[in-house]
Structures are given as structure tokens and as C-alpha cells.
Motif scaffolding. Structure first.
Motif, PDB file in Angstrom:
ATOM      1  N   THR A  35      59.778 -32.507  45.733  1.00 53.27           N
ATOM      2  CA  THR A  35      60.542 -31.112  45.199  1.00 53.27           C
ATOM      3  C   THR A  35      61.868 -31.297  46.169  1.00 53.27           C
ATOM      4  N   PHE A  36      63.526 -31.691  45.608  1.00 50.25           N
ATOM      5  CA  PHE A  36      63.892 -31.431  46.032  1.00 50.25           C
ATOM      6  C   PHE A  36      65.350 -30.228  46.256  1.00 50.25           C
ATOM      7  N   THR A  37      65.416 -29.763  47.369  1.00 49.80           N
ATOM      8  CA  THR A  37      66.790 -28.619  47.162  1.00 49.80           C
ATOM      9  C   THR A  37      67.675 -28.693  48.186  1.00 49.80           C
ATOM     10  N   ASP A  38      68.706 -27.938  48.475  1.00 51.79           N
ATOM     11  CA  ASP A  38      69.686 -28.130  49.223  1.00 51.79           C
ATOM     12  C   ASP A  38      69.894 -27.323  49.645  1.00 51.79           C
ATOM     13  N   GLN A  39      70.443 -27.270  50.715  1.00 52.68           N
ATOM     14  CA  GLN A  39      71.291 -26.559  52.361  1.00 52.68           C
ATOM     15  C   GLN A  39      70.679 -25.362  51.859  1.00 52.68           C
ATOM     16  N   LYS A  40      70.288 -24.121  51.461  1.00 53.48           N
ATOM     17  CA  LYS A  40      70.099 -23.199  50.883  1.00 53.48           C
ATOM     18  C   LYS A  40      69.042 -23.316  50.304  1.00 53.48           C
ATOM     19  N   GLY A  41      68.098 -24.379  49.803  1.00 51.00           N
ATOM     20  CA  GLY A  41      66.800 -23.806  49.446  1.00 51.00           C
ATOM     21  C   GLY A  41      66.833 -24.009  48.144  1.00 51.00           C
ATOM     22  N   ARG A  42      67.974 -24.208  47.570  1.00 51.29           N
ATOM     23  CA  ARG A  42      67.898 -23.807  45.511  1.00 51.29           C
ATOM     24  C   ARG A  42      67.725 -25.469  45.429  1.00 51.29           C
ATOM     25  N   PRO A  43      66.607 -25.761  45.110  1.00 54.08           N
ATOM     26  CA  PRO A  43      66.112 -27.057  43.608  1.00 54.08           C
ATOM     27  C   PRO A  43      67.643 -27.753  42.739  1.00 54.08           C
ATOM     28  N   MET A  44      67.209 -29.085  43.290  1.00 53.69           N
ATOM     29  CA  MET A  44      68.546 -29.466  42.961  1.00 53.69           C
ATOM     30  C   MET A  44      67.708 -29.769  41.510  1.00 53.69           C
ATOM     31  N   THR A  58      64.736 -35.289  38.485  1.00 50.90           N
ATOM     32  CA  THR A  58      64.154 -33.867  39.234  1.00 50.90           C
ATOM     33  C   THR A  58      64.351 -33.887  38.538  1.00 50.90           C
ATOM     34  N   ASP A  59      63.534 -32.265  38.019  1.00 52.47           N
ATOM     35  CA  ASP A  59      63.931 -31.415  36.728  1.00 52.47           C
ATOM     36  C   ASP A  59      64.279 -30.108  37.255  1.00 52.47           C
ATOM     37  N   THR A  60      64.344 -29.295  36.192  1.00 55.12           N
ATOM     38  CA  THR A  60      64.722 -27.455  36.961  1.00 55.12           C
ATOM     39  C   THR A  60      64.576 -27.431  37.651  1.00 55.12           C
ATOM     40  N   LYS A  61      63.241 -27.253  38.433  1.00 58.87           N
ATOM     41  CA  LYS A  61      63.109 -26.880  39.703  1.00 58.87           C
ATOM     42  C   LYS A  61      63.118 -27.986  40.989  1.00 58.87           C
ATOM     43  N   GLY A  62      63.999 -28.830  40.372  1.00 57.23           N
ATOM     44  CA  GLY A  62      63.843 -30.265  41.618  1.00 57.23           C
ATOM     45  C   GLY A  62      62.845 -30.676  41.672  1.00 57.23           C
ATOM     46  N   TYR A  76      62.495 -42.998  47.817  1.00 58.32           N
ATOM     47  CA  TYR A  76      64.103 -42.603  48.256  1.00 58.32           C
ATOM     48  C   TYR A  76      64.368 -42.332  46.907  1.00 58.32           C
ATOM     49  N   PHE A  77      65.723 -41.786  47.131  1.00 59.68           N
ATOM     50  CA  PHE A  77      66.279 -41.513  46.510  1.00 59.68           C
ATOM     51  C   PHE A  77      67.961 -42.058  46.005  1.00 59.68           C
ATOM     52  N   LYS A 106      51.366 -38.415  49.467  1.00 58.66           N
ATOM     53  CA  LYS A 106      51.544 -38.686  47.988  1.00 58.66           C
ATOM     54  C   LYS A 106      52.422 -38.112  48.235  1.00 58.66           C
ATOM     55  N   ARG A 107      53.206 -36.835  49.210  1.00 55.87           N
ATOM     56  CA  ARG A 107      54.324 -36.406  48.298  1.00 55.87           C
ATOM     57  C   ARG A 107      55.368 -36.551  49.259  1.00 55.87           C
ATOM     58  N   TYR A 108      56.090 -36.338  49.016  1.00 55.91           N
ATOM     59  CA  TYR A 108      57.669 -36.515  49.861  1.00 55.91           C
ATOM     60  C   TYR A 108      58.357 -35.105  49.418  1.00 55.91           C
ATOM     61  N   ASP A 109      58.590 -34.518  50.213  1.00 57.46           N
ATOM     62  CA  ASP A 109      60.121 -33.280  49.760  1.00 57.46           C
ATOM     63  C   ASP A 109      61.129 -33.775  50.421  1.00 57.46           C
ATOM     64  N   PHE A 110      62.960 -33.516  49.900  1.00 62.86           N
ATOM     65  CA  PHE A 110      63.257 -33.648  50.495  1.00 62.86           C
ATOM     66  C   PHE A 110      64.606 -32.342  51.089  1.00 62.86           C
ATOM     67  N   GLN A 111      65.242 -32.607  51.741  1.00 62.11           N
ATOM     68  CA  GLN A 111      66.347 -32.204  51.752  1.00 62.11           C
ATOM     69  C   GLN A 111      68.055 -32.218  51.354  1.00 62.11           C
TER      70      GLN A 111
END
Length: 548
Positions: A35-44, A58-62, A76-77, A106-111
């Protein structure tokens, strides 16, 4: 290659034994997710993510899902245009947009951090060709009496190139975004393998406020898995992309080895890389400009992958992949081809099947591998400063190390003997006529060169020849170079291409002639004939004289 765990290997083998329906269901457990989120925790939404073989968004939920591939080294992104470029640390501003794949994970999250003003409308891009620091000590001179001192290549790069870049950065407004791109060959393991060398170079390249990316060069790997792994430990994936403003940058490894340390020239790509490139570009808005960056030129080389239909003549070929790549790039508002590798500057212009192609081949920061202060075509060691606005390059100049940015050429007399070499001989020019030769570092067909003699303005004649050489550089290097043979930097090297020289024959041999160069961006540079270089050795090639 990264070893998979026994569990992953067994799972892969079991998957191969299942029926198609069973395999489809089972493969869900072998996906990379996150999942990708921004610095405020919002999905990207809409962030492009890759496993090195394909790209997804990424989808609407990041959230994203990528196919599992046992050969994947990184997840990577593509850094979005409205986000800051993440870096390795607060003191190392090299780009960090990846996670190294760990067995069984297998799971890699990014902010990411969104920029307050959104994507940039303009910024500077500094392009550094071939730093190529070695673990050896070449000749380095501090004065006209051959006062050679022992100084490492990495110290020279730090004290000369990076010190000069820091002055350029200091001259810019504090709020001007600046990015940098190294065109590969950050290191060369000549003089002995040093496992810390690539990491040391990354630290130096990341020591300023500019966010720095790199492509991988031939000497970063030299056909050895160990060397390539050291580059990846320092920089991450070799094929990746990022967005800045309204430009999409793609960096790709086009160095393919066919026999030990021998590699194809021009550069080539594998089928898997072409598929990745197609996948990456398919997710890019068509109103963007694309800058495709790699190490070895695509438009010319003399060690071709056969059969090669792109014969440019005189022993030169264009890449087998170039036409397909250009068809991909045609979809966008514009594109640029960036490379390094050659240790000479050339904005190479060719016709490929009726299409006009321009490839910007950047001169080396190390010149002739730190054995002088100039490249093998007489262009001083240095780097390039681009101004980017919207989806266009708005300006570009070559910045010679410790040269003022207004100095974009050097002048010579065709008859001058530079240690047995002369421009008259190289270019078959008339002798005894006082002919002035101008080496214009960043020139291409969009430049115009004029000579003003006694108030009369005359357009200068452009010189182009393959193979050829720069008499001043060859004469100097022939005496002082220790690690490169004469065949490398002279016209005996059939790889050399020369096209940024111009000449003028004065009518009055006593007149002071002003040479005026106008580039494609509207800048004007001048030099006068009383500044011609006459000494073969005691000059800027041999040692620096501070201009302060």
C-alpha cells in the motif's frame, strides 16, 4: 543471483505441477503486494510500481499487486511528479525509491511526501558523464614543472567536480529545485577491486542538496556479477523511472556482454527489458516529454550485435532496438536521448530510415580517466546544466570544471604543432593561412558560428569527420597518459566521432578575430583569436590556474 528460500522454491515447483485452474488460485499467494500512503496516511492512487519485469498502478485505496517472479531483486516505484524524491538519508541525497526483496517477504508498503505546491513548473537538471573513479593513482599535476602529486580519483572528483557543482548550486535561488543524473561508470575497478568504492561514490554524489539518480555503466559491472551487485547495493534497480514536473525520466541498463568483459557498442536491450519499457511507458500521460537515459550510445558504435540492419557507414551502427524504442517515444509530446560512455562530447545526429534522430552524448567528468583535465576530444572535464520548464528543455550549457560558464569554446591555430599533431593535418586544412579552429563544447546543428574580422561577419565552416581526433588533446595525452594506449584517444580509434569543430580563414593574419557562437536556446558566447591555445603541455590540460 539472489537465492530463494527452500520454502519459496518448493512453492514454485508445486505451482508448476498444478492444473491451470489450481495454479491460478495458488498463484495469489505468490504475489508482491503493498500500500502507498502519503505523509498524512492518505492512500495514494495511480502510483506506478514495478517488480523489474512489469509495471502496475495503485488503486483508489493505494493498494497494488504485482506478479511474483523469483528473479525480482527489488520492488520499486516511479516517483510521482507531485512528491518529493525520497533519499537514502538526511546527508545522502541520492534517490531511494525501492525496497530490496527479502526471501519469504511478499508485502512492501511505501510512504511518500506530497509537495505543498504540487508538481514543479521548472527546475534544474545537472547531468554528470562518467565520473569513473578508480582504485589506482594516475598522474596529477599542480604546476608547469611536471610536479606530479599522489591524489586519488575520488578525491579529485570531490575536490574538483563536486566542489564546482556546489558553486553552481550556490549561484541558484534557494527555492530552485535541482536534480542530478549520473550517466554511469561511477567507478572502474582498475587498480584493484575495492568493495567500498561504489558506496563511497554514492556518498559523494549525494553530498549536495540536489536529488541524484544514476544509470549503470559498463565499468560499474565489467561483466562480473559481483561488480553489478555492488552497484545495486548502492543504487537499487538498474531499470527504473521517475517523474519531475511534466517530464518522465527512464533510466535503463543497455550494457550487454557477449564475451567476458566485451560488450556491444551501440547499446542493446534484452526482450525482457523491452517488455518492461513498454509496460512503463504505457502508464505515462502522452502530454509528457520522456527523457530516456542509458550509458552506451544507441545511435553509434562499431562492435555491433549481428545481424544489424542499421548500418550508419564507416564502421558505425545504430542499435538494433533503436527504431522500436523511437516508435514507443513517438507517442509523447517530445523525447530526449541521454547517454555517456565515450569520454568525448557529441550531440550525435543521424538519419535512421528517414527519421532525424538526436542523441546527447555527455562528456566525462573524469575526462581521460583522471589522467588530465580534459576529455579525449579537448572538451574540459565538467558537467551539464539543463533548465527544464513544463515538458521542454529550456536551456542547456556545458560547465567546464573551474571554468566560467561563459566559456563554451577553445580556439587554436590550425598550423600549431601539438606534440606532432595539428588540426591542419587532422582536418586537411590549408597550411600557412592562419586558419582559426574553434572547439565548441556543446555544439550541434542548431548552433551558428560566426567570425567577425574588421567589422565583417562571416559564418564559420563546420568540420565533421569519422574517424578523427582533437590534435591538442591527442598531443597532450600521447605524452602524459599512462593507462590508455594511443589507439584509444587518437583517430586510430574507429569509434571516435567528431562534429563540434568549426574553422575560419582570416583575410588579415594580424587582425584580432572575434568568434561568436549562438546556441539553439538563444545564448551567445564569444572568444577572441588572441586567446588561442599555443602550448602543447603547460595549460589547462596539465594543471588548473585559479581564475578567482
Amino acid at each position: 543471483m539472489r537465492k530463494t528460500t527452500l520454502l519459496t522454491a518448493l512453492a514454485t515447483m508445486a505451482l508448476a505441477m498444478l492444473s491451470p485452474v489450481q495454479a491460478a488460485a495458488q498463484s495469489d499467494t505468490l504475489k508482491f503486494t503493498g500500500t502507498f500512503t502519503d505523509q498524512k496516511g492518505r492512500p495514494m492512487r495511480g502510483v506506478v510500481v514495478s517488480n523489474g519485469f512489469t509495471c502496475v498502478q495503485t488503486d483508489t485505496k493505494g493498494n497494488y499487486e504485482l506478479p511474483y517472479n523469483s528473479a525480482t531483486k527489488f520492488v520499486y516505484f516511479t516517483v510521482p511528479a507531485d512528491c518529493e524524491v525520497p533519499t537514502h538519508s538526511a546527508t545522502d541525497n541520492t534517490a531511494c525509491f525501492y525496497r530490496q526483496v527479502v526471501d519469504s517477504v511478499k508485502r512492501y508498503d511505501f510512504q511518500l511526501t506530497r509537495m505543498p505546491r504540487g508538481k514543479e513548473k521548472s527546475y534544474k537538471l545537472i547531468v554528470i558523464g562518467d565520473p569513473q573513479v578508480t582504485n589506482a593513482y594516475g598522474p596529477y599535476f599542480q604546476g608547469p614543472n611536471d610536479n606530479a602529486v599522489r591524489k586519488s580519483d575520488i578525491d579529485r572528483f570531490t575536490d574538483e567536480t563536486m566542489a564546482d557543482i556546489k558553486k553552481t548550486l550556490a549561484s541558484l535561488p534557494d527555492d530552485m529545485p535541482v536534480y542530478a543524473l549520473s550517466m554511469g561508470d561511477n567507478v572502474q575497478y582498475y587498480g584493484g577491486y575495492n568493495e567500498k568504492l561504489e558506496g563511497q561514490m554514492r556518498a559523494v554524489l549525494g553530498s549536495t542538496r540536489m536529488r541524484t539518480f544514476s544509470v549503470i555503466g559498463n565499468h560499474d559491472q565489467d561483466g562480473k556479477a559481483l561488480f553489478k551487485r555492488k552497484w545495486e547495493e548502492a543504487w537499487g534497480p538498474t531499470d527504473y523511472s521517475f517523474d519531475r514536473g511534466n517530464v518522465h525520466y527512464v533510466c535503463i541498463n543497455n550494457v550487454i556482454y557477449y564475451r567476458g568483459g566485451a560488450y556491444y557498442q551501440p547499446g542493446e536491450l534484452t526482450d525482457e527489458q523491452m517488455a518492461w519499457l513498454e509496460s512503463d511507458l504505457s502508464l505515462v500521460p502522452k502530454n509528457k516529454m520522456v527523457v530516456l537515459s542509458y550509458h552506451i550510445p544507441f545511435t553509434f558504435g562499431n562492435r555491433t550485435l549481428k545481424p544489424n540492419p542499421n548500418d550508419m557507414g564507416k564502421g558505425h551502427y545504430a542499435s538494433n532496438r533503436l527504431e522500436k524504442i523511437l516508435l514507443m517515444l513517438d507517442r509523447f509530446k517530445g523525447y530526449q536521448l541521454f547517454c555517456g560512455h565515450t569520454h568525448f562530447a557529441i550531440n550525435n545526429e543521424i538519419e535512421l530510415n528517414g527519421r532525424q534522430v538526436l542523441e546527447r552524448c555527455h562528456a566525462a567528468a573524469c575526462g581521460d580517466i583522471w589522467q588530465s583535465n580534459l576529455n579525449i576530444d579537448g572538451v574540459p572535464n565538467g558537467y551539464y546544466v539543463y533548465s527544464v520548464k513544463g515538458n521542454k528543455i529550456d536551456d542547456c550549457y556545458y560547465k567546464g570544471t573551474r571554468w566560467d560558464k561563459s566559456r563554451q569554446m577553445t580556439l587554436f591555430l590550425a598550423d600549431t604543432d601539438f606534440n606532432g599533431e595539428s588540426y591542419a593535418a587532422d582536418w586537411n586544412l590549408p597550411r600557412g593561412k592562419g586558419i582559426i579552429v574553434a572547439n565548441v563544447f556543446n555544439a550541434d546543428s542548431g548552433w551558428r558560428l560566426f567570425a567577425i574580422e574588421n567589422g565583417v561577419k562571416t559564418e564559420m565552416t563546420r568540420l565533421q569527420k569519422t574517424p578523427c581526433q582533437d590534435a591538442f588533446a591527442v598531443g597532450y595525452h600521447h605524452k602524459y597518459v599512462k593507462s590508455n594506449p594511443y589507439n584509444f584517444f587518437s583517430k586510430r580509434n574507429g569509434y571516435l566521432k567528431m562534429n563540434h569543430w568549426y574553422f575560419y580563414q582570416p583575410k588579415d593574419p594580424k587582425a584580432i578575430v572575434t568568434i561568436v557562437a549562438k546556441d539553439r536556446y538563444g545564448n551567445t558566447y564569444t572568444e577572441t583569436s588572441d586567446k588561442v591555445v599555443t602550448e602543447p603541455f603547460y595549460n589547462y590540460a596539465h594543471y588548473y590556474v585559479d581564475e578567482e
